[in-house]
Design a protein around this motif. Structure first.
Motif, PDB file in Angstrom:
ATOM      1  N   GLU A   1       0.498   4.250  -0.891  1.00  0.00           N
ATOM      2  CA  GLU A   1      -0.110   5.519  -0.486  1.00  0.00           C
ATOM      3  C   GLU A   1      -0.045   5.736   1.025  1.00  0.00           C
ATOM      4  O   GLU A   1      -0.131   6.861   1.509  1.00  0.00           O
ATOM      5  N   SER A   2       0.102   4.656   1.770  1.00  0.00           N
ATOM      6  CA  SER A   2       0.113   4.768   3.235  1.00  0.00           C
ATOM      7  C   SER A   2       1.527   4.983   3.801  1.00  0.00           C
ATOM      8  O   SER A   2       1.683   5.147   5.004  1.00  0.00           O
TER       9      SER A   2
ATOM     10  N   GLN B   1       5.010   6.074   5.268  1.00  0.00           N
ATOM     11  CA  GLN B   1       5.568   7.156   6.082  1.00  0.00           C
ATOM     12  C   GLN B   1       7.068   6.900   6.167  1.00  0.00           C
ATOM     13  O   GLN B   1       7.490   5.783   6.473  1.00  0.00           O
TER      14      GLN B   1
ATOM     15  N   ALA C   1       4.321   1.304   6.565  1.00  0.00           N
ATOM     16  CA  ALA C   1       3.226   1.277   5.591  1.00  0.00           C
ATOM     17  C   ALA C   1       2.240   0.184   5.981  1.00  0.00           C
ATOM     18  O   ALA C   1       2.546  -0.684   6.801  1.00  0.00           O
ATOM     19  N   LYS C   2       1.074   0.242   5.389  1.00  0.00           N
ATOM     20  CA  LYS C   2       0.052  -0.771   5.669  1.00  0.00           C
ATOM     21  C   LYS C   2       0.367  -2.060   4.926  1.00  0.00           C
ATOM     22  O   LYS C   2       0.856  -2.044   3.801  1.00  0.00           O
TER      23      LYS C   2
ATOM     24  N   PHE D   1      -0.808  -1.061   9.904  1.00  0.00           N
ATOM     25  CA  PHE D   1       0.569  -0.604   9.735  1.00  0.00           C
ATOM     26  C   PHE D   1       1.536  -1.649  10.291  1.00  0.00           C
ATOM     27  O   PHE D   1       1.266  -2.270  11.316  1.00  0.00           O
TER      28      PHE D   1
ATOM     29  N   ASP E   1       0.848  -1.188   0.000  1.00  0.00           N
ATOM     30  CA  ASP E   1       0.000   0.000   0.000  1.00  0.00           C
ATOM     31  C   ASP E   1       0.889   1.244   0.000  1.00  0.00           C
ATOM     32  O   ASP E   1       1.105   1.863   1.043  1.00  0.00           O
TER      33      ASP E   1
END
Length: 140
Positions: free
Chosen positions: A69-70, A72, A93-94, A100, A67
């Protein structure tokens, strides 16, 4: 095409020059990190500044996440070992369940979909990865 040929040549050279056996997980891990830096010396040459190198490295990490988009990022920096360039840091991330994973270490040579390793900080390889990265971090 020249860039891809060069990258393939660097990877083949790295595989051929590494011993077919490893005395330990640490030696095998360091061989992978050194190969990643050799890859990075080719991939990152087209980027003139560190910010562009870091953005390309983040794109490479995003390309292997479930994922993206998730994602960090934190503690991202460029390493300068004697033979190449790599980017190290942490990413959270997820996973495929939507949760997460917690921050994990990464090292990348910047090629999207290849040449990127992500490891849990508690894993043996993760520990060696951060040791290698910090040992090759430029001193200001």
């Amino acid at each position: 095409m020249k860039k891809i040929t060069t990258i393939v040549a660097v990877l083949c050279f790295s595989l051929v020059t590494q011993p077919t056996w490893a005395k330990s997980v640490k030696e095998a891990s360091i061989a992978v990190f050194e190969s990643t830096a050799k890859l990075g010396s080719t991939t990152f040459t087209e980027f003139n500044d560190d910010a562009a190198k870091i953005e390309e490295a983040k794109a490479a990490v995003l390309s292997v996440l479930k994922d993206p988009e998730s994602a960090q990022f934190r503690n991202v920096f460029i390493t300068t070992p004697t033979q190449g360039t790599a980017v190290c840091g942490e990413v959270n991330a997820k996973n495929s369940y939507g949760g997460f994973t917690g921050f994990q270490y990464f090292i990348t040579g910047g090629l999207r979909g290849f040449g990127t390793t992500i490891e849990k900080p508690s894993s043996e390889t993760g520990i060696y990865m951060m040791e290698w990265c910090l040992a090759n971090e430029p001193k200001n």
